[in-house]
Write a protein that holds these residues in place. Structure first.
Motif, PDB file in Angstrom:
ATOM      1  N   ILE A  21       0.863  -1.182   0.000  1.00 40.44           N
ATOM      2  CA  ILE A  21       0.000   0.000   0.000  1.00 40.44           C
ATOM      3  C   ILE A  21       0.899   1.232   0.000  1.00 40.44           C
ATOM      4  CG2 ILE A  21      -1.860   1.228   1.164  1.00 40.44           C
ATOM      5  CD1 ILE A  21      -2.474  -1.466   2.631  1.00 40.44           C
ATOM      6  N   ALA A  22       0.796   2.010  -1.049  1.00 42.27           N
ATOM      7  CA  ALA A  22       1.643   3.190  -1.230  1.00 42.27           C
ATOM      8  C   ALA A  22       1.216   4.332  -0.299  1.00 42.27           C
ATOM      9  CB  ALA A  22       1.577   3.665  -2.677  1.00 42.27           C
ATOM     10  N   ARG A  23       2.125   5.258  -0.104  1.00 40.16           N
ATOM     11  CA  ARG A  23       1.913   6.425   0.763  1.00 40.16           C
ATOM     12  C   ARG A  23       0.640   7.183   0.406  1.00 40.16           C
ATOM     13  NH1 ARG A  23       6.245  11.239   1.805  1.00 40.16           N
ATOM     14  NH2 ARG A  23       7.377   9.499   2.669  1.00 40.16           N
ATOM     15  N   SER A  27      -2.726   7.798   2.753  1.00 45.54           N
ATOM     16  CA  SER A  27      -3.205   9.141   3.082  1.00 45.54           C
ATOM     17  C   SER A  27      -4.670   9.318   2.687  1.00 45.54           C
ATOM     18  CB  SER A  27      -2.340  10.180   2.374  1.00 45.54           C
ATOM     19  OG  SER A  27      -2.808  11.467   2.645  1.00 45.54           O
ATOM     20  N   GLU A  28      -5.004   8.883   1.490  1.00 49.43           N
ATOM     21  CA  GLU A  28      -6.379   9.012   0.994  1.00 49.43           C
ATOM     22  C   GLU A  28      -7.357   8.211   1.855  1.00 49.43           C
ATOM     23  OE1 GLU A  28      -8.525   7.402  -2.968  1.00 49.43           O
ATOM     24  OE2 GLU A  28      -6.814   8.744  -3.334  1.00 49.43           O
ATOM     25  N   ARG A  29      -6.975   6.999   2.230  1.00 48.38           N
ATOM     26  CA  ARG A  29      -7.871   6.146   3.021  1.00 48.38           C
ATOM     27  C   ARG A  29      -8.034   6.684   4.454  1.00 48.38           C
ATOM     28  NH1 ARG A  29     -12.312   4.291   3.598  1.00 48.38           N
ATOM     29  NH2 ARG A  29     -12.557   2.330   4.719  1.00 48.38           N
ATOM     30  N   VAL A  30      -6.955   7.186   5.042  1.00 49.53           N
ATOM     31  CA  VAL A  30      -7.034   7.747   6.395  1.00 49.53           C
ATOM     32  C   VAL A  30      -7.946   8.977   6.398  1.00 49.53           C
ATOM     33  CG1 VAL A  30      -5.725   8.849   8.262  1.00 49.53           C
ATOM     34  CG2 VAL A  30      -4.834   6.788   7.166  1.00 49.53           C
ATOM     35  N   GLN A  31      -7.861   9.803   5.363  1.00 50.95           N
ATOM     36  CA  GLN A  31      -8.755  10.967   5.263  1.00 50.95           C
ATOM     37  C   GLN A  31     -10.214  10.522   5.180  1.00 50.95           C
ATOM     38  OE1 GLN A  31      -8.012  14.307   5.554  1.00 50.95           O
ATOM     39  NE2 GLN A  31      -6.025  13.472   6.141  1.00 50.95           N
ATOM     40  N   VAL A 163       3.786  -7.851   6.919  1.00 52.10           N
ATOM     41  CA  VAL A 163       3.936  -6.471   6.463  1.00 52.10           C
ATOM     42  C   VAL A 163       4.545  -5.582   7.536  1.00 52.10           C
ATOM     43  CG1 VAL A 163       2.073  -6.594   4.758  1.00 52.10           C
ATOM     44  CG2 VAL A 163       1.545  -5.912   7.103  1.00 52.10           C
ATOM     45  N   VAL A 164       5.234  -4.554   7.074  1.00 56.57           N
ATOM     46  CA  VAL A 164       5.870  -3.566   7.943  1.00 56.57           C
ATOM     47  C   VAL A 164       5.692  -2.187   7.315  1.00 56.57           C
ATOM     48  CG1 VAL A 164       7.595  -5.160   8.901  1.00 56.57           C
ATOM     49  CG2 VAL A 164       8.127  -3.871   6.819  1.00 56.57           C
ATOM     50  N   GLY A 165       6.039  -1.170   8.085  1.00 56.30           N
ATOM     51  CA  GLY A 165       5.969   0.204   7.600  1.00 56.30           C
ATOM     52  C   GLY A 165       4.758   0.921   8.157  1.00 56.30           C
ATOM     53  N   ASN A 176       9.303   3.413  10.415  1.00 59.97           N
ATOM     54  CA  ASN A 176       9.441   4.709   9.758  1.00 59.97           C
ATOM     55  C   ASN A 176       9.145   4.693   8.258  1.00 59.97           C
ATOM     56  OD1 ASN A 176      11.862   3.098   9.567  1.00 59.97           O
ATOM     57  ND2 ASN A 176      12.852   4.878   8.643  1.00 59.97           N
ATOM     58  N   LEU A 177       8.997   3.530   7.659  1.00 58.95           N
ATOM     59  CA  LEU A 177       8.729   3.487   6.218  1.00 58.95           C
ATOM     60  C   LEU A 177       7.380   4.143   5.937  1.00 58.95           C
ATOM     61  CD1 LEU A 177       9.954  -0.128   5.373  1.00 58.95           C
ATOM     62  CD2 LEU A 177      11.208   2.035   5.152  1.00 58.95           C
ATOM     63  N   PRO A 178       7.281   4.981   4.894  1.00 55.35           N
ATOM     64  CA  PRO A 178       6.055   5.739   4.648  1.00 55.35           C
ATOM     65  C   PRO A 178       4.977   4.960   3.882  1.00 55.35           C
ATOM     66  CG  PRO A 178       7.720   6.376   3.070  1.00 55.35           C
ATOM     67  CD  PRO A 178       8.372   5.392   4.009  1.00 55.35           C
ATOM     68  N   PHE A 179       5.145   3.671   3.756  1.00 53.27           N
ATOM     69  CA  PHE A 179       4.211   2.809   3.035  1.00 53.27           C
ATOM     70  C   PHE A 179       4.084   1.501   3.808  1.00 53.27           C
ATOM     71  CE2 PHE A 179       8.504   2.293   1.307  1.00 53.27           C
ATOM     72  CZ  PHE A 179       8.724   0.943   1.563  1.00 53.27           C
TER      73      PHE A 179
END
Length: 190
Positions: A21-23, A27-31, A163-165, A176-179
């Motif tokens: 899941i890309a950054r 962001s879009e899903r959290v919004q 998964v991580v990040g 700390n990974l942004p994805f």
């Protein structure tokens, strides 16, 4: 400098098999989750409980996306240790600092795997008499579910991969990974 050999540091993007899941998608899903929660909790005493440590990045972004007044607190549990599988035995390491009696509580979790930790937390918090208790999880690994836990808000349903990040770790690395990325199996299989 130690030794002459050049090595890749542990806990970097080089350890990621692929980005799941890309950054921008995060962001879009959290919004969208923040907007839905804001609508659902309008006029209520919203109290968010983040489950540490994995949910801290998600929680930070989510509270900025929620437009209704709310309070936050944190709980810390342990059921994994340095393993990739939950032991099923949940230990409370940090409890809430405030009472939740009569409040509308939303548990914020990074990932639901077997569901044992969340089922335990849910029972524990329900015994404290909140007005309501709902669950918001960024990730849901439905294939791995062993405990029946009602999840009210889900960011993404993901396959059974490690998964991580974006706050999720292995052995305290990769948060700390942004994805959200799939960790290379050789990094966690010993």
């Amino acid at each position: 400098m130690m030794g002459d050999a050049v090595s890749t540091p542990v806990g970097t993007e080089a350890d990621i098999l692929r980005v799941l899941i890309a950054r921008d998608a995060l962001s879009e899903r959290v919004q969208a989750l923040g907007a839905q929660i804001s609508q659902d909790y309008a006029g209520r005493d919203l109290f968010l409980v983040a489950v540490l440590k994995g949910s801290v990045v998600f929680m930070a972004d989510l509270i900025r996306a929620i437009t209704v007044p709310h309070r936050i607190d944190f709980m810390a549990t342990s059921s994994y240790g340095a393993s990739t599988q939950s032991t099923g035995a949940v230990q409370i390491i940090k409890d809430l600092e405030e009472s939740i009696e009569g409040r509308h509580v939303l548990i914020v979790e990074d990932i639901i795997d077997s569901g044992h930790t969340l089922a335990y937390l849910r029972r524990l918090l329900l015994a404290r008499n909140p007005a309501s208790l709902c669950i918001c999880s960024l990730l849901d690994k439905k294939e791995r579910r062993e405990a029946n836990v009602p999840v009210d808000y889900v960011g993404f349903v993901i396959p059974n991969e490690f998964v991580v990040g974006y706050g999720l770790d292995f052995n305290e690395l990769y948060r700390n990974l942004p994805f959200i990325g799939v960790l290379k199996p050789e990094k966690y299989q010993a």
